[in-house]
Motif scaffolding. Sequence first.
Motif, PDB file in Angstrom:
ATOM      1  N   PHE A 160       0.883  -1.171   0.000  1.00 39.82           N
ATOM      2  CA  PHE A 160       0.000   0.000   0.000  1.00 39.82           C
ATOM      3  C   PHE A 160       0.919   1.219   0.000  1.00 39.82           C
ATOM      4  O   PHE A 160       1.549   1.529   0.994  1.00 39.82           O
ATOM      5  CB  PHE A 160      -0.885  -0.047   1.242  1.00 39.82           C
ATOM      6  CG  PHE A 160      -1.879   1.083   1.385  1.00 39.82           C
ATOM      7  CD1 PHE A 160      -1.964   2.142   0.489  1.00 39.82           C
ATOM      8  CD2 PHE A 160      -2.765   1.078   2.462  1.00 39.82           C
ATOM      9  CE1 PHE A 160      -2.884   3.159   0.647  1.00 39.82           C
ATOM     10  CE2 PHE A 160      -3.692   2.091   2.643  1.00 39.82           C
ATOM     11  CZ  PHE A 160      -3.755   3.136   1.734  1.00 39.82           C
ATOM     12  N   VAL A 161       1.031   1.890  -1.154  1.00 42.65           N
ATOM     13  CA  VAL A 161       1.846   3.101  -1.274  1.00 42.65           C
ATOM     14  C   VAL A 161       0.912   4.296  -1.160  1.00 42.65           C
ATOM     15  O   VAL A 161      -0.051   4.420  -1.922  1.00 42.65           O
ATOM     16  CB  VAL A 161       2.590   3.165  -2.625  1.00 42.65           C
ATOM     17  CG1 VAL A 161       3.464   4.411  -2.685  1.00 42.65           C
ATOM     18  CG2 VAL A 161       3.424   1.917  -2.844  1.00 42.65           C
ATOM     19  N   ASN A 162       1.187   5.201  -0.221  1.00 48.79           N
ATOM     20  CA  ASN A 162       0.335   6.363  -0.011  1.00 48.79           C
ATOM     21  C   ASN A 162       1.215   7.591   0.187  1.00 48.79           C
ATOM     22  O   ASN A 162       2.049   7.614   1.076  1.00 48.79           O
ATOM     23  CB  ASN A 162      -0.558   6.153   1.213  1.00 48.79           C
ATOM     24  CG  ASN A 162      -1.556   7.270   1.378  1.00 48.79           C
ATOM     25  OD1 ASN A 162      -2.266   7.623   0.442  1.00 48.79           O
ATOM     26  ND2 ASN A 162      -1.623   7.822   2.572  1.00 48.79           N
ATOM     27  N   ALA A 163       1.058   8.597  -0.665  1.00 51.77           N
ATOM     28  CA  ALA A 163       1.940   9.762  -0.601  1.00 51.77           C
ATOM     29  C   ALA A 163       1.177  11.042  -0.908  1.00 51.77           C
ATOM     30  O   ALA A 163       0.866  11.334  -2.060  1.00 51.77           O
ATOM     31  CB  ALA A 163       3.107   9.598  -1.570  1.00 51.77           C
ATOM     32  N   ALA A 164       0.862  11.786   0.141  1.00 48.72           N
ATOM     33  CA  ALA A 164       0.328  13.137  -0.016  1.00 48.72           C
ATOM     34  C   ALA A 164       1.537  14.062  -0.002  1.00 48.72           C
ATOM     35  O   ALA A 164       1.943  14.582   1.031  1.00 48.72           O
ATOM     36  CB  ALA A 164      -0.638  13.472   1.115  1.00 48.72           C
ATOM     37  N   ARG A 165       2.119  14.244  -1.179  1.00 50.72           N
ATOM     38  CA  ARG A 165       3.435  14.881  -1.255  1.00 50.72           C
ATOM     39  C   ARG A 165       3.360  16.400  -1.140  1.00 50.72           C
ATOM     40  O   ARG A 165       2.314  17.017  -1.299  1.00 50.72           O
ATOM     41  CB  ARG A 165       4.110  14.478  -2.572  1.00 50.72           C
ATOM     42  CG  ARG A 165       4.357  12.974  -2.706  1.00 50.72           C
ATOM     43  CD  ARG A 165       4.833  12.617  -4.093  1.00 50.72           C
ATOM     44  NE  ARG A 165       3.869  13.049  -5.096  1.00 50.72           N
ATOM     45  CZ  ARG A 165       4.153  13.277  -6.380  1.00 50.72           C
ATOM     46  NH1 ARG A 165       5.392  13.118  -6.816  1.00 50.72           N
ATOM     47  NH2 ARG A 165       3.209  13.658  -7.217  1.00 50.72           N
TER      48      ARG A 165
END
Length: 243
Positions: free
Chosen positions: A104-109
């Motif tokens: 699960f990749v999650n990125a609020a960059r």
Amino acid sequence: MKTLKTISLACLIFGAAQAAVAGPIYLTSGSEPWGTNANIDNFDAAFGAGNWDRAVFGDAGVFSDTSDFVYIDGGDGNTFDFETWYNSNRSTVETFVASGGSVFVNAARWGGTDNFDLGFGATLTETGNYSTECTLTTNDFAAAGTVFTGSGCSHDVVAGAGFNTLAYSTAGNILLEKSYGLGHVMLGGMTTTNFHSGNGFDIRVNMLKYANDGVTAVPESSSIVLFGLGLLGLGLARRNKKA
């Protein structure tokens, strides 16, 4: 007594093979995204304190044969570390999933690369639209409804062919999933749950449980050998009993 010893040995060998599987892993930079322990609290609620591991980009063995589910957060100040690490390890992540793992990749960059390549045929784009309302397309994560709000429940949108949409905002899709090889992958652009309304915490916990359930039990080669020896031992025990 000989028969009992043979059966006991087989059980011990089989038990050793089963015990080789590790628990969930949370992977990010040395510091927590957004300066909050929200992800840690999510993991404790989902799996229980002490039943998962915290890892840092660059740690060895994260995608070893004994890992099963890995959650990767590349949000906020961890954006640069995340992108640098992911560019060097994209194929490793894909191979891990193809072999039966769940990621699960999650990125609020914050200041991320446009159309960043997540592998799996997907890209991540920071829209500049910090969505205040996010909507689930499934009841699998629902907690007090399928809408979670906040000062910014997502930063990035995800796009790719062959994915199912699990959540979206006014800017686009913020959580996708698909089967890949023998495994399962989820890709998102959501913020940590301290930015979400009250039900956002429980929704994220349900997402983590769901991702962990996507693990396919693919035994490593040594476990396969041990399992075979266990079956052989049981077979010999039956022969001895007949004799």
